[in-house]
Design a protein around this motif. Structure first.
Motif, PDB file in Angstrom:
ATOM      1  N   UNK B  47       0.844  -1.187   0.000  1.00 44.79           N
ATOM      2  CA  UNK B  47       0.000   0.000   0.000  1.00 44.79           C
ATOM      3  C   UNK B  47       0.880   1.237   0.000  1.00 44.79           C
ATOM      4  N   UNK B  48       0.424   2.277  -0.657  1.00 46.76           N
ATOM      5  CA  UNK B  48       1.162   3.531  -0.603  1.00 46.76           C
ATOM      6  C   UNK B  48       0.227   4.620  -0.134  1.00 46.76           C
ATOM      7  N   UNK B  49       0.824   5.649   0.405  1.00 44.88           N
ATOM      8  CA  UNK B  49       0.007   6.792   0.806  1.00 44.88           C
ATOM      9  C   UNK B  49      -0.682   7.346  -0.432  1.00 44.88           C
ATOM     10  N   UNK B  50      -1.972   7.559  -0.329  1.00 47.98           N
ATOM     11  CA  UNK B  50      -2.707   7.989  -1.512  1.00 47.98           C
ATOM     12  C   UNK B  50      -2.302   9.378  -1.980  1.00 47.98           C
ATOM     13  N   UNK B  51      -1.790  10.176  -1.061  1.00 49.60           N
ATOM     14  CA  UNK B  51      -1.481  11.558  -1.421  1.00 49.60           C
ATOM     15  C   UNK B  51       0.012  11.829  -1.487  1.00 49.60           C
ATOM     16  N   UNK B  52       0.825  10.810  -1.488  1.00 48.48           N
ATOM     17  CA  UNK B  52       2.270  11.049  -1.451  1.00 48.48           C
ATOM     18  C   UNK B  52       2.988  10.418  -2.617  1.00 48.48           C
ATOM     19  N   UNK B  53       4.250  10.810  -2.815  1.00 53.76           N
ATOM     20  CA  UNK B  53       5.028  10.238  -3.909  1.00 53.76           C
ATOM     21  C   UNK B  53       5.613   8.888  -3.538  1.00 53.76           C
ATOM     22  N   UNK B  54       5.973   8.152  -4.563  1.00 54.13           N
ATOM     23  CA  UNK B  54       6.788   6.953  -4.385  1.00 54.13           C
ATOM     24  C   UNK B  54       8.222   7.364  -4.709  1.00 54.13           C
ATOM     25  N   UNK B  55       9.120   7.092  -3.799  1.00 54.32           N
ATOM     26  CA  UNK B  55      10.528   7.370  -4.068  1.00 54.32           C
ATOM     27  C   UNK B  55      11.107   6.165  -4.813  1.00 54.32           C
ATOM     28  N   UNK B  56      11.678   6.422  -5.953  1.00 51.87           N
ATOM     29  CA  UNK B  56      12.251   5.352  -6.767  1.00 51.87           C
ATOM     30  C   UNK B  56      13.764   5.453  -6.690  1.00 51.87           C
ATOM     31  N   UNK B  57      14.400   4.344  -6.312  1.00 54.23           N
ATOM     32  CA  UNK B  57      15.850   4.348  -6.105  1.00 54.23           C
ATOM     33  C   UNK B  57      16.464   3.165  -6.837  1.00 54.23           C
ATOM     34  N   UNK B  58      17.520   3.406  -7.583  1.00 49.76           N
ATOM     35  CA  UNK B  58      18.326   2.345  -8.186  1.00 49.76           C
ATOM     36  C   UNK B  58      19.736   2.485  -7.647  1.00 49.76           C
ATOM     37  N   UNK B  59      20.314   1.364  -7.225  1.00 48.90           N
ATOM     38  CA  UNK B  59      21.657   1.433  -6.640  1.00 48.90           C
ATOM     39  C   UNK B  59      22.450   0.192  -7.038  1.00 48.90           C
ATOM     40  N   UNK B  60      23.766   0.316  -6.887  1.00 47.08           N
ATOM     41  CA  UNK B  60      24.627  -0.865  -7.010  1.00 47.08           C
ATOM     42  C   UNK B  60      25.497  -0.916  -5.773  1.00 47.08           C
TER      43      UNK B  60
END
Lengths: 102, 275
Positions: B47-60
């Motif tokens: 579930x995500x907050x309906x009013x908030x962003x999703x933080x997308x992270x790619x790392x190595x």
């Protein structure tokens, strides 16, 4: 008159056209065989260059492990890559692919 | 470019990832893809907050490769997938300076089933690129049958009757497995089914309505949620594991972190591949 005087006065006869053709044909055969000799080596070298180029640009196997983790700061969708060498594209293209095209 | 990206969609096998619910009918699915060749990823359902962003992270292994934010907005009956530079406050938690991110905000109108594909990373030596395929998907519930999921929403964790420090979850997660990390208390891992790949789990928990009770090393715990934990509202036995010394390896720092099965795999490792 001795032999030396005879040789001075002697003129070589004109070569016949048939002789010219034989000599010219022999030269062409020789030249062709010399040039054919290098063809396999040149082809192998060119092939080697192509293979080396393709090998250097071969796609590497990449494994990704993704997880969604929440915290009071929000939801993070995170992907870990097992390789290095990737650089960011900060102005990357964004394309919308409609459902019908998928 | 469009043709290339369309070809990419066809060329690479679909790898399943559960969507994050935006509301009861629409979910957001993020699928990283490698072009021209790649493989492997795990699933996620959260579930995500309906009013908030999703933080997308790619790392190595060396650190953060890219980060940006995704937000879905419903404007006049149309969904907008907005991609934007990573939130500066969140970026500071990633312990990488500077965090590579998008240069500008982009707003794409998308319907259910549409994909927004965004280029993120490239490898000039191999010609490979990594893109995110962001899709809105229909997640309308099929019915009221048991769904085999733990629904953990806005929960507080108590030990021997006292609420643990940092012991509150201000959101939720849904999945057959649930994990949470509390700074000072370590990691708590729950599963409705026996996770055979992780032998350290024990069937010592029980769900009763909106509470999950368990005993671990002579301490009695209660995870008290604001809603029933099972879709049926009833009870069930739960397999669990607690490691007081656990620290998550995910990039986003925080005294409290939680997630579903994908987080469990990343936090505990993929031991199932060795068996």
């Amino acid at each position: 008159m001795d032999l030396r005087d005879l040789l001075v006065k002697w003129e070589a006869p004109e070569a016949s056209s048939a002789l010219d053709e034989r000599v010219y044909a022999a030269f062409k055969r020789s030249a062709r065989s010399r040039s054919n000799f290098w063809i396999p080596f040149a082809a192998a070298a060119a092939g080697g260059v192509v293979v080396a180029g393709l090998w250097m640009r071969r796609p590497v196997e990449i494994e990704m492990d993704s997880a969604v983790v929440s915290s009071p700061a929000g939801v993070t969708a995170e992907t870990e890559l097992n390789v290095t060498g990737f650089v960011p594209i900060t102005n990357g293209k964004i394309v919308v692919v409609r459902k019908a095209e998928n | 470019m469009k043709n290339t990206l369309c070809a990419l969609l066809v060329a690479i096998p679909m790898l399943a990832q559960e969507p994050f619910p935006i509301n009861d009918q629409v979910g957001l699915r993020i699928l990283p893809r490698i072009y021209p060749k790649g493989n492997g990823m795990t699933n996620a359902h959260l579930s995500m907050k309906k009013d908030g962003p999703v933080h997308r992270v790619l790392r190595d292994s060396s650190g953060i490769l890219f980060a940006y934010d995704i937000e879905v907005k419903l404007v006049e009956g149309q969904y907008h997938i907005v991609t934007e530079p990573v939130n500066p406050a969140y970026a500071r938690t990633l312990r990488t300076e500077p965090v590579p991110t998008l240069r500008s905000v982009s707003d794409s109108v998308a319907g259910i089933g549409d994909s927004v594909i965004i280029e993120l990373l490239s490898n000039t030596a191999t010609g490979q690129r990594i893109v995110d395929d962001i899709k809105l998907v229909d997640i309308t519930p099929a019915g009221t049958a048991p769904d085999g999921m733990l629904h953990i929403e806005y929960a507080d964790l108590y030990a021997n009757g006292s609420k643990l420090p940092h012991g509150s979850i201000t959101g939720g997660a849904t999945g057959p497995q649930f994990v949470m990390y509390l700074e000072g208390s370590g990691g708590f891992f729950f599963s409705l089914m026996q996770p055979k790949e992780y032998p350290q789990f024990q069937k010592v928990g029980v769900v009763e309505g909106s509470t999950l009770k368990f005993v671990w090393e002579n301490r009695s715990y209660e995870l008290r949620c604001t809603a029933p934990i099972l879709s049926t509202g009833g009870g069930a036995e739960v397999w669990l594991f607690h490691d007081p010394n656990f620290r998550p390896k995910t990039a986003g720092a925080g005294a409290v972190q939680w997630g579903a099965e994908s987080a469990m795999k990343m936090w505990l490792g993929k031991e199932e591949e060795e068996h």
